[in-house]
Write a protein that holds these residues in place. Structure first.
Motif, mmCIF file in Angstrom:
data_model
loop_
_atom_site.group_PDB
_atom_site.id
_atom_site.type_symbol
_atom_site.label_atom_id
_atom_site.label_comp_id
_atom_site.label_asym_id
_atom_site.label_seq_id
_atom_site.Cartn_x
_atom_site.Cartn_y
_atom_site.Cartn_z
ATOM 1 N N PHE A 86 0.635 -1.413 0.222
ATOM 2 C CA PHE A 86 0.057 0.258 0.281
ATOM 3 C C PHE A 86 0.721 1.773 0.101
ATOM 4 N N ASP A 87 1.919 1.629 0.883
ATOM 5 C CA ASP A 87 2.641 2.399 0.843
ATOM 6 C C ASP A 87 3.133 2.904 -0.539
ATOM 7 N N ARG A 88 3.487 1.780 -0.995
ATOM 8 C CA ARG A 88 3.974 2.225 -2.632
ATOM 9 C C ARG A 88 3.096 2.974 -3.640
ATOM 10 N N PHE A 89 1.717 2.388 -3.335
ATOM 11 C CA PHE A 89 1.102 2.479 -4.389
ATOM 12 C C PHE A 89 0.085 4.018 -3.957
ATOM 13 N N ARG A 90 0.296 4.103 -2.854
ATOM 14 C CA ARG A 90 -0.833 5.214 -2.187
ATOM 15 C C ARG A 90 -0.545 7.016 -2.995
ATOM 16 N N VAL A 91 -1.683 7.422 -3.607
ATOM 17 C CA VAL A 91 -1.720 8.155 -4.586
ATOM 18 C C VAL A 91 -1.456 8.893 -4.458
ATOM 19 N N ARG A 92 -0.610 9.810 -2.994
ATOM 20 C CA ARG A 92 0.384 10.512 -2.885
ATOM 21 C C ARG A 92 1.633 10.137 -3.543
ATOM 22 N N ASN A 93 1.881 8.871 -3.441
ATOM 23 C CA ASN A 93 3.199 8.665 -3.948
ATOM 24 C C ASN A 93 3.238 7.513 -5.559
ATOM 25 N N LEU A 94 2.445 8.566 -6.262
ATOM 26 C CA LEU A 94 3.105 7.710 -7.347
ATOM 27 C C LEU A 94 3.956 9.117 -8.332
ATOM 28 N N PRO A 95 4.999 9.074 -7.872
ATOM 29 C CA PRO A 95 5.921 9.797 -8.625
ATOM 30 C C PRO A 95 6.015 9.135 -10.310
ATOM 31 N N GLY A 96 5.894 10.695 -10.817
ATOM 32 C CA GLY A 96 5.769 10.092 -12.756
ATOM 33 C C GLY A 96 4.563 10.175 -12.700
ATOM 34 N N THR A 97 3.202 9.847 -12.451
ATOM 35 C CA THR A 97 2.072 9.562 -12.402
ATOM 36 C C THR A 97 1.673 10.488 -12.428
ATOM 37 N N PRO A 98 0.654 11.420 -13.524
ATOM 38 C CA PRO A 98 0.272 12.688 -13.262
ATOM 39 C C PRO A 98 -1.341 12.251 -13.321
ATOM 40 N N ILE A 99 -1.749 12.654 -11.967
ATOM 41 C CA ILE A 99 -3.163 12.820 -11.449
ATOM 42 C C ILE A 99 -3.862 14.242 -11.626
ATOM 43 N N TYR A 100 -5.065 13.943 -11.987
ATOM 44 C CA TYR A 100 -5.701 15.651 -12.811
ATOM 45 C C TYR A 100 -6.669 14.578 -11.467
ATOM 46 N N LEU A 101 -6.819 16.289 -10.837
ATOM 47 C CA LEU A 101 -8.481 16.596 -9.908
ATOM 48 C C LEU A 101 -8.768 17.953 -10.162
ATOM 49 N N GLY A 102 -9.786 17.241 -10.593
ATOM 50 C CA GLY A 102 -10.311 18.317 -10.481
ATOM 51 C C GLY A 102 -11.291 18.529 -9.085
ATOM 52 N N SER A 103 -11.669 19.762 -9.036
ATOM 53 C CA SER A 103 -12.684 20.130 -7.835
ATOM 54 C C SER A 103 -13.135 20.910 -8.064
ATOM 55 N N PHE A 104 -15.200 21.004 -7.292
ATOM 56 C CA PHE A 104 -15.408 22.010 -8.257
ATOM 57 C C PHE A 104 -17.253 21.793 -6.863
#
Length: 172
Positions: free
Chosen positions: A44-62
């Motif tokens: 889990f620690d390696r794959f936490r959303v915040r620990n994914l280097p080089g993986t673009p995460i685009y999060l739009g907040s409304f």
């Protein structure tokens, strides 16, 4: 990136891990589901959303709270920001190729409820794994693990602490 919530994407992590630990106890020590729960917990620690280097995460907040002064003070440069009004149209289009997963989901401000929700869906996946007569047991286990990690990422992206409930946020 200006981040108001220093725990962004982390609120649901402990409830997810707690749910996984509880699920692991439900299955026998020699079951495939138990092995996947144990592996999920270790990885889990390696794959936490915040620990994914080089993986673009685009999060739009409304927000549905566009006229809330607290929202403007915290996110709108103390009222100097801009507001875009959007209307969601109904209908759907079918992606052709290179489709990207997109979802428009409400944020949950009840961290424990999100942990329970994760548990419900994780249990369905693990039960399916236990009942499957897949010829390639390793491949089925890997697919189950990837599904659990994806579910954890989705829950993490759609969970915030109760102190942010005034935002009435939706995420894209």
């Amino acid at each position: 990136r200006n981040q108001v919530d220093k725990y962004e994407l982390q609120h649901a992590e402990q409830p997810i891990l707690d749910a996984t630990t509880t699920l692991a106890r439900v299955y026998g020590r020699r079951s495939r589901a138990r092995a996947i729960c144990d592996r999920f917990y270790k990885e889990f620690d390696r794959f936490r959303v915040r620990n994914l280097p080089g993986t673009p995460i685009y999060l739009g907040s409304f927000s549905t709270a566009g006229d809330d002064p607290q929202l403007w003070c915290e996110h709108g440069a103390n009222g100097a920001g801009y507001c875009l009004g959007l209307r969601v149209l109904t209908g759907s289009s079918t992606p052709t190729q290179n489709a990207v997963s997109v979802a428009f989901l409400p944020v949950s401000y009840d961290v424990d409820a999100q942990g329970r929700e994760f548990s419900v869906y994780a249990k369905m996946m693990l039960n399916a794994l236990e009942m499957s007569a897949a010829k390639n047991s390793h491949e089925a286990g890997t697919q189950c693990l990837l599904s659990l990690l994806s579910l954890a990422a989705l829950v993490s992206c759609c969970t915030k602490g109760a102190e942010y409930a005034f935002e009435r946020e939706w995420r894209l």
